[in-house]
Design an enzyme around this catalytic site. Structure first.
Site, PDB file in Angstrom:
ATOM      1  N   PHE A 242       0.867  -1.245   0.005  1.00  0.00           N
ATOM      2  CA  PHE A 242      -0.137   0.088  -0.109  1.00  0.00           C
ATOM      3  C   PHE A 242       0.922   1.357   0.084  1.00  0.00           C
ATOM      4  O   PHE A 242       0.364   2.335   0.531  1.00  0.00           O
ATOM      5  CB  PHE A 242      -1.032  -0.008   1.211  1.00  0.00           C
ATOM      6  CG  PHE A 242      -1.580  -1.375   1.317  1.00  0.00           C
ATOM      7  CD1 PHE A 242      -2.640  -1.803   0.295  1.00  0.00           C
ATOM      8  CD2 PHE A 242      -1.611  -1.930   2.290  1.00  0.00           C
ATOM      9  CE1 PHE A 242      -2.934  -3.018   0.559  1.00  0.00           C
ATOM     10  CE2 PHE A 242      -2.113  -3.186   2.521  1.00  0.00           C
ATOM     11  CZ  PHE A 242      -2.803  -3.666   1.489  1.00  0.00           C
ATOM     12  N   ILE A 633     -10.281  -4.642 -18.959  1.00  0.00           N
ATOM     13  CA  ILE A 633     -10.177  -5.470 -17.778  1.00  0.00           C
ATOM     14  C   ILE A 633      -9.696  -6.779 -17.918  1.00  0.00           C
ATOM     15  O   ILE A 633     -10.157  -7.733 -18.902  1.00  0.00           O
ATOM     16  CB  ILE A 633     -11.627  -5.824 -17.020  1.00  0.00           C
ATOM     17  CG1 ILE A 633     -12.332  -4.333 -16.922  1.00  0.00           C
ATOM     18  CG2 ILE A 633     -11.555  -6.564 -15.858  1.00  0.00           C
ATOM     19  CD1 ILE A 633     -11.390  -3.599 -16.058  1.00  0.00           C
ATOM     20  N   ASN A 635      -8.827  -9.342 -15.921  1.00  0.00           N
ATOM     21  CA  ASN A 635      -9.117 -10.221 -15.103  1.00  0.00           C
ATOM     22  C   ASN A 635     -10.379  -9.724 -14.293  1.00  0.00           C
ATOM     23  O   ASN A 635     -10.204  -9.092 -13.264  1.00  0.00           O
ATOM     24  CB  ASN A 635      -8.472 -10.972 -14.359  1.00  0.00           C
ATOM     25  CG  ASN A 635      -8.764 -12.234 -13.507  1.00  0.00           C
ATOM     26  OD1 ASN A 635     -10.075 -12.209 -12.880  1.00  0.00           O
ATOM     27  ND2 ASN A 635      -8.196 -13.410 -13.473  1.00  0.00           N
ATOM     28  N   GLN A 642     -10.186  -5.957  -6.025  1.00  0.00           N
ATOM     29  CA  GLN A 642      -9.356  -4.600  -5.869  1.00  0.00           C
ATOM     30  C   GLN A 642     -10.361  -3.430  -5.490  1.00  0.00           C
ATOM     31  O   GLN A 642     -10.091  -2.607  -4.719  1.00  0.00           O
ATOM     32  CB  GLN A 642      -8.375  -4.326  -7.065  1.00  0.00           C
ATOM     33  CG  GLN A 642      -7.323  -5.333  -7.278  1.00  0.00           C
ATOM     34  CD  GLN A 642      -6.283  -4.890  -6.232  1.00  0.00           C
ATOM     35  OE1 GLN A 642      -5.512  -3.676  -6.141  1.00  0.00           O
ATOM     36  NE2 GLN A 642      -6.187  -5.611  -5.217  1.00  0.00           N
ATOM     37  N   LYS A 705      -5.910   0.458 -17.408  1.00  0.00           N
ATOM     38  CA  LYS A 705      -5.707   1.361 -16.044  1.00  0.00           C
ATOM     39  C   LYS A 705      -5.598   0.741 -14.873  1.00  0.00           C
ATOM     40  O   LYS A 705      -6.229  -0.493 -14.705  1.00  0.00           O
ATOM     41  CB  LYS A 705      -6.872   2.428 -16.360  1.00  0.00           C
ATOM     42  CG  LYS A 705      -7.042   3.082 -17.512  1.00  0.00           C
ATOM     43  CD  LYS A 705      -8.184   4.167 -17.433  1.00  0.00           C
ATOM     44  CE  LYS A 705      -8.214   4.958 -18.711  1.00  0.00           C
ATOM     45  NZ  LYS A 705      -9.421   5.813 -18.819  1.00  0.00           N
ATOM     46  N   GLY A 706      -5.010   1.319 -13.906  1.00  0.00           N
ATOM     47  CA  GLY A 706      -5.016   1.008 -12.768  1.00  0.00           C
ATOM     48  C   GLY A 706      -6.334   0.902 -11.767  1.00  0.00           C
ATOM     49  O   GLY A 706      -7.097   1.812 -11.988  1.00  0.00           O
ATOM     50  N   GLY A 708      -6.068  -0.457  -8.214  1.00  0.00           N
ATOM     51  CA  GLY A 708      -6.235  -0.714  -6.644  1.00  0.00           C
ATOM     52  C   GLY A 708      -6.782   0.599  -5.802  1.00  0.00           C
ATOM     53  O   GLY A 708      -7.211   0.322  -4.717  1.00  0.00           O
ATOM     54  N   GLU A 709      -6.241   1.958  -6.449  1.00  0.00           N
ATOM     55  CA  GLU A 709      -6.468   3.118  -5.473  1.00  0.00           C
ATOM     56  C   GLU A 709      -7.904   3.615  -5.965  1.00  0.00           C
ATOM     57  O   GLU A 709      -8.395   4.603  -5.027  1.00  0.00           O
ATOM     58  CB  GLU A 709      -5.526   3.869  -5.634  1.00  0.00           C
ATOM     59  CG  GLU A 709      -4.099   3.273  -4.981  1.00  0.00           C
ATOM     60  CD  GLU A 709      -2.692   3.913  -5.396  1.00  0.00           C
ATOM     61  OE1 GLU A 709      -2.220   4.520  -4.452  1.00  0.00           O
ATOM     62  OE2 GLU A 709      -2.415   3.738  -6.401  1.00  0.00           O
TER      63      GLU A 709
END
Length: 743
Positions: A242, A633, A635, A642, A705-706, A708-709
């Protein structure tokens, strides 16, 4: 779900984690599980004051303890080739590595005890009984003086904006000025920081949890004065990071120094309370929002000022104003930051740095403005969300936010929300409130590299020093590779988590899959091109002469693009060429021209329902619905995971996490997971995610694109707004606790 054979595309399949069986059976070995021959244990002794110096350590008592091998202090610590206070790049944070007896914050390492057992090292550290010359610490936000830093966050400008704020406010029919505070939050991944260090002459092998193996290797080379190629950093499994494991911290390096001092392999693992100080945290903030709008809800002015806190000896400033620079359109925008110093450990990047703290203030202020205008909060956002970045004028590379608003609202049932607060109760008499917030996070990329090898048996090997800290890299990188190579997943072997492999970049800033995935894709394309060159120039191959027409890779074969019936197995091509394998490298990085032309972000909308006890002020989140658009996407199963993790973190920001300092000693009084509250399963009965379709051709070759956040940045504001809707009380100090509602 078992891995399926590739039928058209591996990308998009909701596969379970490839590493899942190893983790649940205990076969996965984390850094602290490594036990080289001759291993000894190290324990840090940490300061109980926040400012001053150590005047005495009872070395005789510690060294007399059975099993204690050595006590490392500033008086005998191995010398370093460069000062840990030296900053040779913007992300080289100053580290406290026993270079003197000065104490800069409570919990700072002041000695390391090495012993044959963990118990002996722990008891030896307790016997040191340090004495100090102490000074009164400065702890509170703003108490150490206020100044304007050179930059904030990851090098962003301290101030930025557009237009005339005074004119914008003068043109407004409704105005809101409000100040919001967010508490300090401390990194607490399940796996604490640790090191298992072993020297062989001037060669170092280090097992440590790291989000950036090559960055760690370069930093260590500087400290110990050896070439980077003499250092191997290994992290096959990472139990959460993190942001705290993006850069090496003192406990990791002290373990290496202890190994050098003793000439033995050394394991050093931080205790839970030692996670509060040496390994970074999110700074507390005080944010003032000034908004103006016309009667129809169009923003005329948006001002966002942030005061954040850094340590007395280093600089890192929470960039809370970044979110106001691109999310909502206004002819006048002003974002400014100030800093203050305190006798604490240095803050650092923490999941969604800047955007997490900034979004809760912006989203709360927008709801306050909606109340002034008597406009539905969703309608206000639909009226003002930016399709062109307002300060730079760059168009967004994709415009899916409106779909996120709509799909989330429909699933949640937002159209049934009454406008007035305290208008809903359940059958038990609890107040019910609904709120929403906008989610946003930059779609960044780092530099990364991968190597792909196709072998004569028709299998492939993918190698990159990427890391999987829980987001699913073990699985998604294999899916990307399988597509690029034209192989089924069971024919692809993936190697990650070792600095001897090509640089996989940083698993941080929601850039990991975009960076290392693009590198894997490029490496796969490059090795297929090599294989095709062998075949198309070989007269014995059915693909001979297909250079202009080209070939495609599928099911372990190359086929002519203009005549798919003419094909050949990978292994046959290599066998005839007399080669056991072919290999190629690929790069992953953002394309400068596209990133200069377009503003690149992932977006979403989060809707929250809370229930509040009207007598006790207890708040419980009953359900969250999040709709997110984040490009292609790879997966869906792992992406949903996430998003859910991000939304839970947003809940934690809104209602739970708060580090409490004793102002007299500077110590954190809740430095444990009993008193430092985080949500558990019972704190969120229902969470639902919607994957909004988005195709962004500009962000990178794969359109990734990410994620997680992203989920954090809409959730905390949505919950804060839901609490207001339930109670009619606007709490501007985050986290929202029952005492603030009752008073």
């Amino acid at each position: 779900m078992p891995e399926r054979q590739r039928h058209g595309s591996s990308i998009g399949l909701p596969l379970t984690r490839r590493d899942g069986p190893d983790k649940v059976t205990g076969a996965a070995r984390y850094s602290a599980d490594i036990r080289p021959d001759g291993l000894v244990h190290a324990v840090m002794a940490t300061s109980t004051i926040a400012k001053g110096r150590v005047t005495h350590l009872d070395l005789a008592a510690a060294e007399a303890h059975p099993g204690v091998i050595a006590v490392m202090t500033p008086d005998n610590a191995p010398p370093l080739a460069k000062s840990p206070d030296e900053k040779d790049n913007p992300f080289a944070f100053r580290l406290n590595l026993l270079q003197d007896h000065t104490v800069r914050y409570a919990g700072q390492p002041i000695a390391v005890v090495v012993a044959t057992t963990l118990e002996a090292a722990t008891e030896g550290a307790a016997l040191l009984s340090p004495r100090y010359e102490s000074e009164a610490p400065t702890i509170g936000l703003g108490e150490g003086g206020i100044f304007t830093p050179d930059s904030v966050g990851a090098g962003s400008p301290t101030s930025d904006g557009t237009g005339d704020m005074e004119a914008g406010l003068a043109a407004a029919d409704a105005r809101v000025t409000a100040t919001y505070e967010t508490a300090g939050q401390y990194h607490n991944p399940l796996e604490p920081h640790c090191s298992v260090a072993q020297w062989d002459g001037d060669r170092l092998t280090l097992h440590t949890p790291s989000q950036a193996l090559w960055i760690a290797k370069a930093r260590l080379a500087g400290f110990f004065g050896i070439p980077p190629e003499n250092i191997r950093v290994v992290c096959h499994y990472l139990g959460g990071g993190f942001g705290s494991k993006g850069f090496l911290s003192p406990p990791q390096i002290l373990g290496i120094m202890a190994a050098k001092l003793t000439g033995r392999p050394v394991k050093l693992v931080t205790r839970r309370e030692q996670m509060f100080g040496p390994v970074g945290h999110r700074s507390p903030t005080r944010q003032t929002l000034t908004l103006g709008a016309t009667r129809d809800g169009a923003l005329t002015a948006l001002g966002h000022h942030t005061l954040s806190q850094t340590s007395a000896y280093d600089d890192f400033f929470e960039a809370s104003g970044l979110v106001a620079r691109h999310l909502y359109a206004s002819p006048a925008i002003s974002t400014t930051h100030e800093g203050s110093r305190a006798d604490i450990g240095t803050p650092i990047f923490m999941r969604a740095p800047g955007e997490a703290s900034g979004s809760v203030a912006v989203e709360s202020a927008l709801d306050e403005l909606a109340l002034e205008l008597d406009i539905d909060p969703l309608d206000l956002r639909l009226k003002n969300y930016a399709e062109v970045e307002p300060i730079t004028g760059r168009p967004f590379s994709s415009k899916a936010l409106r779909a996120c608003y709509a799909q989330g609202a429909e699933r949640f049932g937002w159209d049934r929300r009454p406008r007035a607060p305290r208008a809903m109760r359940d059958t038990d008499g609890l107040l019910v409130g609904w709120g929403m917030g906008t989610a946003t996070y930059p779609a960044g990329m780092m530099q990364g590299e991968a190597r792909a090898t196709i072998r004569a048996d028709g299998t492939a090997l993918i190698e990159t020093a990427a890391q999987d800290m829980g987001q699913g890299a073990w699985t998604v990188l294999a899916q990307i590779a399988a597509d690029g190579l034209g192989l089924s997943l069971d024919r692809v072997t993936l190697r990650i988590g070792d600095s001897d492999l090509p640089n996989g970049g940083l698993a941080g800033g929601s850039t990991g899959t975009a960076t290392s995935g693009t590198a894997v894709h490029a490496a796969a394309q490059a090795v297929i091109a090599q294989l095709a060159d062998l075949a198309t120039t070989d007269p014995a191959s059915p693909l001979y002469g297909a250079g202009n027409a080209g070939v495609t890779a599928s099911e372990g074969r190359l086929a002519r693009r203009d005549d798919p019936a003419r094909s050949e197995r990978f292994g046959d091509i290599l066998a005839r060429a007399g080669k056991p394998s072919v290999a190629a490298k690929g790069q992953g990085a953002g394309e400068p021209a596209s990133r200069k032309t377009y503003a690149m972000h992932a977006h979403g909308a989060v809707y929250a329902e809370v229930k509040v006890d009207p007598d006790l002020g207890q708040v419980r989140v009953m359900r969250l619905v999040g709709a997110f658009a984040a490009g292609r996407i790879v997966n869906p199963r792992l992406v949903r995971s996430q998003y859910e993790g991000g939304m839970i973190w947003g809940l934690s920001l809104a209602l739970h996490e708060h580090a409490a300092h004793d102002r007299r000693s500077g110590r954190i009084v809740n430095a444990n997971l009993a008193d430092y509250h985080v949500p558990v399963s019972a704190d969120l009965p229902s969470i639902e995610t919607i994957l909004v379709e988005e195709h962004d051709p500009h962000v990178n070759p794969l359109g990734i694109k990410g994620v997680g956040e992203l989920g954090i940045t809409g959730t905390a504001g949505a919950i804060a707004n839901a609490v207001w809707h339930a109670t009619g009380v606007r709490v501007r100090e985050i986290p929202i606790t029952l005492d603030k509602l009752l008073t």
